[in-house]
Design a protein around this motif. Structure first.
Motif, PDB file in Angstrom:
ATOM      1  N   GLN A 112      33.114  15.808  20.095  1.00 29.88           N
ATOM      2  CA  GLN A 112      32.412  16.616  20.742  1.00 29.88           C
ATOM      3  C   GLN A 112      32.000  18.011  19.846  1.00 29.88           C
ATOM      4  OE1 GLN A 112      34.570  17.232  24.502  1.00 29.88           O
ATOM      5  NE2 GLN A 112      32.998  16.155  25.391  1.00 29.88           N
ATOM      6  N   VAL A 133      30.232  21.473  20.011  1.00 29.49           N
ATOM      7  CA  VAL A 133      29.516  22.686  20.921  1.00 29.49           C
ATOM      8  C   VAL A 133      29.291  24.052  20.149  1.00 29.49           C
ATOM      9  CG1 VAL A 133      30.018  24.211  22.984  1.00 29.49           C
ATOM     10  CG2 VAL A 133      31.340  21.829  22.856  1.00 29.49           C
ATOM     11  N   PHE A 177      32.238  20.776  32.140  1.00 30.49           N
ATOM     12  CA  PHE A 177      31.364  20.706  30.843  1.00 30.49           C
ATOM     13  C   PHE A 177      31.942  19.768  29.869  1.00 30.49           C
ATOM     14  CE2 PHE A 177      29.255  24.019  33.361  1.00 30.49           C
ATOM     15  CZ  PHE A 177      27.836  23.560  32.907  1.00 30.49           C
ATOM     16  N   GLN A 178      33.423  19.708  29.894  1.00 31.56           N
ATOM     17  CA  GLN A 178      33.821  18.890  28.797  1.00 31.56           C
ATOM     18  C   GLN A 178      33.333  17.346  29.201  1.00 31.56           C
ATOM     19  OE1 GLN A 178      38.037  18.689  29.781  1.00 31.56           O
ATOM     20  NE2 GLN A 178      38.596  17.706  27.816  1.00 31.56           N
ATOM     21  N   ARG A 223      29.318  16.937  28.408  1.00 32.97           N
ATOM     22  CA  ARG A 223      29.104  16.615  26.866  1.00 32.97           C
ATOM     23  C   ARG A 223      29.607  15.351  26.289  1.00 32.97           C
ATOM     24  NH1 ARG A 223      30.430  22.199  26.947  1.00 32.97           N
ATOM     25  NH2 ARG A 223      28.711  23.423  26.355  1.00 32.97           N
TER      26      ARG A 223
END
Lengths: 429, 266
Positions: free
Chosen positions: A121, A123, A149-150, A153
């Motif tokens: 991931q 960000v 939000f973890q 994504r």
């Protein structure tokens, strides 16, 4: 031609991942602590239930979900191995448990470089709850914006090279495989309305797949600085739009005559950046992205395939501060279609505001939080409130409400019947 | 998690670290209260430090919560940098926190937090010095080095603690909005400039908290407080703060205190 890759069947790869994880686990001697073997084992178990509180389906379960998130990490001075499989179980739905490999990567460290290979991931940006320069990892919108939000994504497979110089970080990312954003199916509570231009049109699901070829890979670059008095990021991307657009091949060559439609992800160039800096007790934040050559849906004789091209300016300004012990964070976000035409099936400008209020009590064991998205143009909103209670170290109980309000034309108002009360119990280890 | 000021100098000042110097008796008549507090403030603490901090939070019923942090700090002259990695409890594991504190008077700290769930580093405000650190009985301001000239100091008396002569010094804040009406500190008279006890009084003038030093060790030539207890007497809550794996003057690289370390860990 760029085509949507059918991502539905990842079963084989996920089973392989699960077997790998089980192998790693069983490789640990029974009763031995993971740390003593050099493998750090962590994660959480969570049970989550939500019930609809409005509309004709009030009382229905919106979601009942059990989640097991496992993280295995082995680190040495010269590198690291990290694997993060996640299992979702939906006891109220007639579906198989969903196994994801959120991340699985290998790190190699040198004095000034870090290289990360595998699924990861990434960000970017300084916005909260919105994605402006945060374009590397695609997003999973199957539960709208409600998951953490973890979980929204999606991990991407590729190589990320970081070079460090003083307080600066230079990052280059190459993604050989494309992954689209994920959207809810039409049977979902969070299904998006079918655009009217699709009436009488047959969707060809086999056309539009993005083939796994070098020419379809994506490149991203970023420079960032954590500095005395200011943080900066400058980013660039040559990538595929994770939001596909419908292309229509009219049956008799004239728009509105039916025909065949297919989804296509278009190549985009993005430039932008973000900054954060303190002024007195306030943290000011800003983020901007310029997308060159983005495609949008359009209807009219001038756009027989149902699309038009326009550059897009997307920006955010925000501030974080503390008032009488309450953390307050506000953002204003605007998207501007710079080559807008009346035939476009979206507004020239889309404006959104967010507001976060958060306070903690009882020695930080009780947190009250309110986060609101407000659609300025449609006057609709998503109001998310929750109470988080640390029952004991590692045990967290959440109760909350998601309220949607406003007209159907708004992205939040269209879910007015999906108001939901929820409870989550999470054990971290 | 706002407002940690000068953690190594902060925690250690609050924990009342002391430098190993030859023990000698200091004549109380030679120094004013302000001069003594400057001596305490300017006590050398080494160029850099690493340690593991454990805080046990214990309420009136005996229920306990444990917070663990691995911490690194370096003094670069005009700026002091501190990096902390939270290791327990599990739900905050891998969170990191970085502070740059400046000698320049009136200049605010730079502070960042890395949230592993978001994979994002956020700059945070250095306001709210009165907030409690991780639910403990220590405020962020308690953990920082308080500039001596912010207070007016008075020697109340001499007193012996554990057979060691101490000055008992009262400090009253000059600013109107301080969270304490006054503090009283016991400073050893043996030249170590080490405080071993401190009382904090609330704005109404009532005793709020008492800090006592429980254990001191000499590490690499520096007398270091290894354990102390902050007791909030009004709600009978205690925080037992202990240090382990302390290393001083290990030659930390200034580039440790960057985005790279915050994301990657130690």
């Amino acid at each position: 031609m760029l085509r949507i890759r059918d991502a539905a069947d990842r079963g084989g790869r996920l089973s392989w991942a699960l077997l790998s994880v089980l192998f790693l686990l069983t490789a640990l001697p029974a009763g031995a602590s993971a740390q003593t073997q050099g493998v750090d084992l962590s994660g959480y178990l969570r049970t989550y239930g939500g019930v609809l509180t409005s509309g004709g389906n009030a009382g229905d379960y919106a979601v009942i979900q059990n989640t097991f998130d496992l993280r295995l990490e082995r680190r040495t001075r010269s590198g690291a191995l990290y694997v993060n499989p996640v299992l979702y179980h939906y006891p109220s739905r007639d579906v198989e448990p969903e196994l994801l490999l959120r991340q699985a990567y290998l790190d190699i460290y040198t004095d000034h470089f870090d290289l990360r290979l595998g699924k990861q991931q990434i960000v970017w940006g300084k916005s909260d709850g919105v994605f402006i320069t945060d374009v590397v990892s695609p997003k999973d919108f199957r539960e709208f914006l409600l998951p953490d939000f973890q979980e929204i994504r999606v991990g991407v497979t590729g190589a990320s090279l970081n070079y460090y110089r003083g307080g600066s970080t230079f990052q280059a990312v190459w993604l050989p495989l494309f992954e689209s954003n994920r959207f809810p199916g039409q049977e979902s509570l969070w299904a998006m309305p079918v655009p009217s231009f699709q009436e009488g049109v047959t969707l060809d699901p086999d056309r539009g797949e993005v083939e796994a070829r070098l020419e379809n890979s994506q490149l991203f670059g970023r420079w960032s600085l954590l500095g005395s008095g200011v943080d900066l990021e400058v980013v660039g991307a040559w990538y595929l739009d994770p939001n596909p657009v419908y292309h229509i091949i009219p049956a008799d060559g004239t728009p509105g005559s039916g025909g065949v439609a297919y989804l296509e992800h278009h190549r985009l160039v993005l430039g932008g950046g973000s900054a954060a800096w303190p002024v007195g007790g306030v943290i000011l934040r800003g983020e901007v992205a310029y997308q060159d050559g983005r495609r949008f849906q359009a209807a009219g004789p001038s756009f027989p395939d149902g699309t038009m091209e326009s550059d897009l300016l997307h920006y955010m300004v925000g501030a974080d501060y503390n008032v009488l012990g309450v953390d307050v964070s506000g953002q204003f976000i605007q998207e501007v279609m710079l080559d807008h035409r009346p035939e476009a099936l979206r507004r020239e400008r889309i404006r959104t505001a967010t507001l976060l209020l958060r306070d903690s009590f009882r020695r930080d064991t009780l947190t009250l939080e309110l986060f609101t998205y407000y659609g300025v143009d449609d006057k609709d909103a998503l109001i998310r409130s929750r109470l988080l209670w640390d029952l004991a170290d590692g045990y967290e109980l959440q109760v909350g409400m998601n309220l949607f309000t406003g007209p159907d034309s708004g992205i939040f108002g269209r879910f007015d019947a999906n108001d939901m009360a929820f409870v989550k119990l999470k054990l971290s280890f | 998690m706002n407002n940690l000021k000068t953690i190594e100098a902060g925690l250690l000042a609050l924990l009342l670290l002391a430098v190993a110097v030859p023990t000698w008796s200091v004549d109380a008549q030679e120094l004013s209260a302000g001069e003594i507090m400057w001596k305490v403030y300017e006590r050398p603490e080494g160029a850099d430090r690493t340690s593991t901090l454990t805080m046990v939070l214990r309420n009136r019923f005996g229920d306990e919560r444990v917070r663990s942090i691995r911490q690194f700090s370096i003094d670069l002259g005009a700026v002091e940098k501190k990096l902390m990695f939270f290791t327990a409890p599990a739900d905050v594991k891998d969170t990191s926190f970085m502070i740059w504190s400046y000698d320049e008077e009136g200049r605010e700290d730079d502070q960042w937090i890395y949230l592993p769930a978001l994979r994002k580093i956020k700059r945070i405000s250095s306001e709210s010095k009165g907030d409690y650190f991780m639910g403990s009985d220590f405020t962020y301001d308690d953990l920082g080095d308080r500039w001596p000239d912010k207070d007016t100091h008075t020697i109340l008396r001499d007193e012996s603690l554990d057979g060691i002569p101490h000055w008992v010094i009262e400090s009253r804040p000059k600013e109107a909005d301080s969270m304490y009406s006054r503090t009283v500190v016991w400073v050893r008279q043996d030249g170590s400039w080490l405080g071993t006890k401190k009382e904090f009084y609330d704005p109404e003038g009532d005793l709020l908290k008492t800090l006592t030093v429980e254990k001191i060790e000499e590490i690499q030539g520096y007398w270091t407080v290894m354990e102390s207890v902050m007791h909030n007497v009004q709600n009978d809550h205690r925080t037992i703060m202990s240090l382990a794996d302390v290393s001083i003057d290990v030659g930390l690289d200034g580039e440790l205190f960057t985005e790279r370390s915050m994301r990657r860990g130690y």
